[in-house]
Design an enzyme around this catalytic site. Structure first.
Site, PDB file in Angstrom:
ATOM      1  N   HIS A   1       0.837  -1.203   0.000  1.00  0.00           N
ATOM      2  CA  HIS A   1       0.000   0.000   0.000  1.00  0.00           C
ATOM      3  C   HIS A   1       0.879   1.263   0.000  1.00  0.00           C
ATOM      4  CE1 HIS A   1      -3.683   2.323   1.124  1.00  0.00           C
ATOM      5  NE2 HIS A   1      -2.779   3.123   1.666  1.00  0.00           N
ATOM      6  N   GLU A   2       1.796   1.335   0.938  1.00  0.00           N
ATOM      7  CA  GLU A   2       2.638   2.544   1.043  1.00  0.00           C
ATOM      8  C   GLU A   2       3.540   2.679  -0.189  1.00  0.00           C
ATOM      9  OE1 GLU A   2       1.796   4.694   3.136  1.00  0.00           O
ATOM     10  OE2 GLU A   2       0.533   3.381   4.350  1.00  0.00           O
TER      11      GLU A   2
ATOM     12  N   HIS B   1       1.788   4.599  -2.759  1.00  0.00           N
ATOM     13  CA  HIS B   1       1.911   6.046  -2.519  1.00  0.00           C
ATOM     14  C   HIS B   1       3.284   6.548  -2.966  1.00  0.00           C
ATOM     15  CE1 HIS B   1      -1.829   6.798  -0.396  1.00  0.00           C
ATOM     16  NE2 HIS B   1      -1.589   5.888   0.517  1.00  0.00           N
TER      17      HIS B   1
ATOM     18  N   GLU C   1      -4.665   8.042  -2.805  1.00  0.00           N
ATOM     19  CA  GLU C   1      -5.162   6.758  -2.296  1.00  0.00           C
ATOM     20  C   GLU C   1      -5.449   5.787  -3.443  1.00  0.00           C
ATOM     21  OE1 GLU C   1      -4.748   6.351   0.748  1.00  0.00           O
ATOM     22  OE2 GLU C   1      -5.804   4.488   1.160  1.00  0.00           O
TER      23      GLU C   1
HETATM   24 ZN    ZN Z   1      -3.059   5.235   1.958  1.00  0.00          ZN
END
Ligand code: ZN
Length: 505
Positions: free
Chosen positions: A269-270, A273, A299
């Site tokens: 997830h990170e 980003h 996101e």
């Molecule tokens: Zn996030």
């Protein structure tokens, strides 16, 4: 109309860059605070951050910036619709106007109240006692209403707050976008829950050493395109991604030695980003065109890699062999299909951050509706627990056993972040529509993913999303990238497709 001098735009951008350079010092200090700073450094660090925040605020509200904006707005480039200059002006002016409209007293009161509110929320959650947080929530909602009135809005006070996270969005626009999704998702979850038995996922509770989890996570993050030469991975209590400079975007995570894939999914997830930050145009750093389009678009990038790629069957065809190497005992007797099913188990639960892809957005709709009601004055803060539990029952046929697992679970409102929650669902919607378009255009994406060929997808995202920074408002960006106006059909197709196949419904 007299045209401004040709150096008006460079002068504005140079001013913005200097402000961003100061702000980036705060971001590095905050990263250090979360990772390596000894606790004894906290007091001095607080003073450093306050000092820098003051410099940034002064520059962001100065008369000089106002003049630079006016001057730059008269240049021919700024008149061109959807040009980078027009976008820089649009974004800079919105933020400048917002800051200038907020009375200093309100800004200071909110800063103080949310610092205290955050501590009160921690205590209330720990003691499972909403009463400890209630007076702070009442004050926070009152001040957020004041903030909305000061900033100004046409329709709903929520619009004034939402614009900070997701420029161009309104409460009415979101309600319209979310409505069909709400009903269809609630129905999907009901059908999945009625279908038993659920795929077995008990082996996800098998442990693995942190070092093995780190090796696996680093390898996958690098293969999907996160550049470790321009980044890092460190440990914190809560995972995040921080970008202290144009070629410096860092990830953090935590390892749970009792569940071998927990930390991996937060890294994925990170890394999403971080990959976005690494793809923003460096030459525009510090100006709007060098910044992420919005919270929701940010996101979308993390969820695209985490859910759309990272929870797919082709992804696990690629990475099950590596997982077997890194986690020989946790992976014993686990087939690729079982692994895929287990990372997609649907299970209504009380906690948003533990929610699966099918139930997640329902948690957001609940918060969105309650925020709207509190801000419009229809719901008193004191009545929040009852309203929360009633809405939760309506959605999941479950009653939260206590407020810690109900209305006290999220930190957002205690920090004054009202209007933030919808960006999570917008992220899912953007991700679904982007991923569907990439699949259409890139041919057999599943085969590529199963081979670990992520470059075409990354390149597509760089081209359609990353390189534009804030040039377009989020909905426009998605429309240009995918050829279609934003709606919920791609996300519904993705979720209904994935879960009807897994659950045989
Ligand atoms: Zn996030």
């Amino acid at each position: 109309m007299a045209h401004a001098s040709s150096d008006a735009l460079p002068a504005l951008r140079s001013y913005l860059r200097t402000t961003a350079e100061i702000a980036s010092c705060s971001s590095l200090l905050e990263w250090d605070l979360e990772t390596y700073m000894p606790a004894t450094g906290a007091e001095h660090r607080g003073r450093q951050l306050e000092l820098l925040a003051g410099f940034v605020h002064d520059r962001a509200t100065s008369g000089q910036l106002g003049e630079l904006i006016e001057e730059a707005a008269r240049t021919p480039e700024a008149q061109e619709e959807e040009s980078p200059a027009a976008a820089d002006l649009r974004e800079t002016r919105r933020e400048y106007d917002r800051q200038r409209k907020l009375p200093r007293r309100l800004v200071e009161e909110l800063a103080k109240l949310t610092a205290e509110g955050r501590m009160a929320w921690v205590a209330a959650k720990r003691a499972n006692d909403f009463g400890l947080f209630r007076p702070f929530l009442e004050r926070i909602v009152a001040l957020k209403r004041e903030e909305a009135a000061a900033v100004g809005y046409e329709d709903h006070p929520y619009d004034a707050l939402l614009g900070y996270y997701e420029p161009g969005e309104t409460a009415a626009g979101l309600s319209k976008l979310f409505a069909p999704l709400r009903d269809r998702l609630a129905d999907l979850v009901r059908r999945v829950v009625a279908r038993s038995p659920a795929p077995l996922d008990d082996f996800l509770a098998r442990g693995a050493p942190a070092a093995a989890q780190e090796a696996f996570s680093r390898k996958v993050a690098a293969e999907i395109g996160y550049d470790f030469a321009a980044g890092r991975l460190d440990l914190t209590a809560h995972p995040f991604c921080s970008t202290p400079g144009p070629s410096d975007s860092r990830l953090t995570t935590r390892w749970n030695e009792a569940a071998f894939l927990d930390g991996f999914y937060s890294v994925l997830h990170e890394a999403g980003h971080g990959i976005y930050e690494q793809g923003l145009p460096k030459e525009a750093w510090g100006t709007p065109c060098g910044q992420a389009a919005s919270y929701g678009v940010h996101e979308s990038q993390s969820r695209l890699w985490e859910n759309f790629v990272g929870r797919s069957l082709p992804f696990w065809r690629r990475y099950a062999p590596l997982a077997r190497e890194c986690f020989p005992s946790a992976m014993r007797g686990v087939s690729v299909e079982a692994l895929h099913a287990s990372v997609n188990v649907v299970q209504p639960s009380f906690i948003r951050i533990e929610a699966d892809e099918a139930t997640y957005n329902l948690h957001i709709f609940l918060r969105f509706e309650l925020e709207l009601a509190m801000l419009s004055g229809d719901l008193a803060a004191a009545d929040l627990p009852g309203a929360w539990n009633e809405a939760f029952r309506g959605m999941f046929d479950l009653t939260p056993p206590d407020d810690a697992r109900g209305c006290l679970q999220d930190i957002h409102w205690s920090m004054g972040s009202v209007g933030y929650f919808p960006t999570y669902t917008l992220g899912n919607l953007y991700a679904a529509q982007l991923y569907a378009a990439a699949r259409r255009e890139l041919g057999d994406l599943d085969t590529r993913v199963a081979r670990g060929e992520f470059a075409p997808l990354l390149q597509w995202l760089r081209e359609r999303v990353h390189r534009h920074g804030k040039r377009y408002l989020p909905r426009r960006l998605v429309e240009l990238a995918t050829g279609e106006a934003l709606d919920s059909s791609a996300l519904l197709r993705h979720l209904e497709g994935r879960f009807s196949e897994l659950y045989g419904i």
